[in-house]
Design an enzyme around this catalytic site. Structure first.
Site, PDB file in Angstrom:
ATOM      1  N   ILE A 149       1.087  -1.106  -0.238  1.00 14.52           N
ATOM      2  CA  ILE A 149      -0.350  -0.056   0.315  1.00 14.52           C
ATOM      3  C   ILE A 149       0.420   1.333   0.130  1.00 14.52           C
ATOM      4  CG2 ILE A 149      -0.119   0.136   2.555  1.00 14.52           C
ATOM      5  CD1 ILE A 149      -2.918   1.338   2.105  1.00 14.52           C
ATOM      6  N   LYS A 150       2.339   0.685   0.262  1.00  9.41           N
ATOM      7  CA  LYS A 150       2.756   2.235   0.759  1.00  9.41           C
ATOM      8  C   LYS A 150       3.380   3.087  -0.506  1.00  9.41           C
ATOM      9  CE  LYS A 150       3.703   2.423   5.521  1.00  9.41           C
ATOM     10  NZ  LYS A 150       3.348   3.244   6.212  1.00  9.41           N
TER      11      LYS A 150
END
Length: 453
Positions: free
Chosen positions: A43-44
């Site tokens: 998700i980063k």
């Protein structure tokens, strides 16, 4: 034609997947926002790209510059992707608690990686926070992204992750469950969802050894709450500026062991191979499940891919060394027998008939054959059954004439899981010596019973 101009255009729009087995005892619907479908497998990627774009817009990141960041690995991967496409260099500072795979991946993407000790205070000159900040001052034409205090972090999730979840659930989401680290994901998503529906509950999952939970409940930053832990990617020893605790409804802490075990269950029962924080996220949901009803729609954010943890939570030895995996062994099977009965053996000079009588008397199918107190072979019910058809009179012959191969000899502490591959249709038992040199036997029925227990 549907063609992406570069890898950065594939970030976002990750799937929402229904969980079926691992949550079957919950009254509600549970969906997983599986963000390892991003190109950097976490998700980063979302916030890394946003931080770079905002830094460019503000003139803080200039052409040919160097991106500097303290990262557990995932943010670094997202920044590395952006740097490759946009022409920047990267220097990442991480801690020795992070998996080696994460550092190796960053190096493979062209970044320089500096590893610092995790067992120091955040403001210690040797901490990875301090080293990253120092490098930003020393390296010409560089910029420290500082994901913890950089509000572009939560803005990325306000602009992308939150709207995606709202759209994918047709606005029916009632609960969001997310691990709490830098604060960007949970705060950004919560801010968007609360604007759409203030009644949506936001549940944060924290690690033991992090001070976030106590701060949420008391408003006190208590350094006594901070101590080392194995969980990766969430929990903090200080309060990042990305947090807005007013949009979070509950905090719960998950143990290192529970998070690791749940991650492995997620892989085995749902086929979703996620990282450490995903297991902790699901465990946190289980700890808060009492208030859920059949009408609730829960979304759990699963941050990254399990490939970055193959040497840790997906490695049996690593799990066992930390007491996270309770593995039954050959020794456990033997110790669990009532009275630890003596091994039944038969001398090679005895007859087949005598062997059959021993099998009847002790209700066993496998007997080691000995000569001068040494095991030289075996005799089994299955093997005798086949021989009787070809030679009905074999029961009067010596055991030596019906001798089968010795049972395999294994380590006394070998796991039951490994015994499964050693015990086959042709080979129905294995043997081992204990510390005193005494032989013991384990059969396929012992393994079935052990695995079933």
């Amino acid at each position: 034609m549907d063609i992406k101009n570069n890898i950065l255009e594939t970030i976002g729009n990750t799937p929402l997947i229904r969980l079926n087995k691992i949550t079957q005892n919950l009254p509600c619907t549970v969906l997983a926002k599986v963000d390892y479908f991003n190109p950097g497998n976490s998700i980063k990627d979302r916030m890394a790209l946003k931080m770079v774009e905002v830094a460019e817009q503000e003139g803080k990141l200039k052409p040919g510059g160097t991106i500097i960041e303290g990262t557990s690995g995932n943010t670094g991967m997202g920044l590395a992707l952006a740097a490759i496409v946009k022409g920047y260099k990267c220097i990442f500072v991480t801690t020795d608690k992070q998996s080696k795979e994460k550092a190796d991946v960053l190096k493979a993407m062209g970044a320089e990686v500096i590893v610092c000790s995790n067992n120091v205070e955040p403001d210690d000159p040797q901490s990875y926070y301090s080293v990253a900040a120092r490098l930003a001052k020393e390296v010409p034409n560089s910029y420290h992204m500082n994901q913890y205090d950089n509000l572009a972090n939560r803005l990325a999730h306000y602009e992308t992750t939150g709207p995606e979840i709202w759209k994918q659930t047709d606005g029916k989401i009632t609960h969001l469950v997310c691990t709490a680290g830098t604060g960007g994901t949970i705060t950004g998503v919560a801010m968007y969802l609360k604007e759409k529906n203030p009644d949506i509950k936001i549940w944060a999952v924290d690690a033991y050894g992090s001070l976030l939970t106590k701060y949420f409940k008391t408003g006190e930053l208590d350094e006594k709450e901070v101590y080392p832990y194995f969980s990766e990617g969430f929990g903090e020893d200080f309060l990042p500026k990305n947090y807005d605790m007013s949009v979070i409804d509950e905090f719960t802490q998950v143990t290192d062991k529970d998070g690791a075990i749940m991650a492995r269950k997620l892989a085995k029962e749902e086929g979703i191979f996620c990282g450490y924080s995903a297991g902790s996220c699901l465990q946190g949901l289980m700890q808060l499940k009492e208030t859920l009803t059949k009408d609730d729609l829960v979304v759990c954010i699963l941050h990254d891919h399990g490939s970055r943890y193959v040497a840790k939570i997906y490695n049996d030895q690593w799990m066992m060394e930390r007491g996270f995996l309770e593995v039954k062994t050959f020794k456990d099977i033997v110790s669990g027998r009532s009275g630890s009965p003596k091994l039944v053996t038969i001398n090679e000079n005895k007859t087949v008939y005598e062997a059959v009588e021993l099998m009847k008397r002790y209700d066993i199918e496998h007997i080691p054959v000995v000569k001068d107190n040494e095991i030289i072979g075996s005799i089994t019910e299955g093997g005798l059954f086949q021989k009787v058809f070809s030679s009905p009179d074999i029961k009067n012959e010596k055991i030596a004439n019906a001798l089968e191969r010795p049972f395999p000899l294994v380590d006394f502490n070998v796991s039951v899981e490994k015994l499964k591959s050693l015990i086959t249709k042709e080979n129905g038992a294995v043997m081992s010596k204990d510390d005193a040199g005494v032989y013991h036997i384990v059969t396929k029925y012992d393994v079935i019973q052990a695995l079933g227990g």
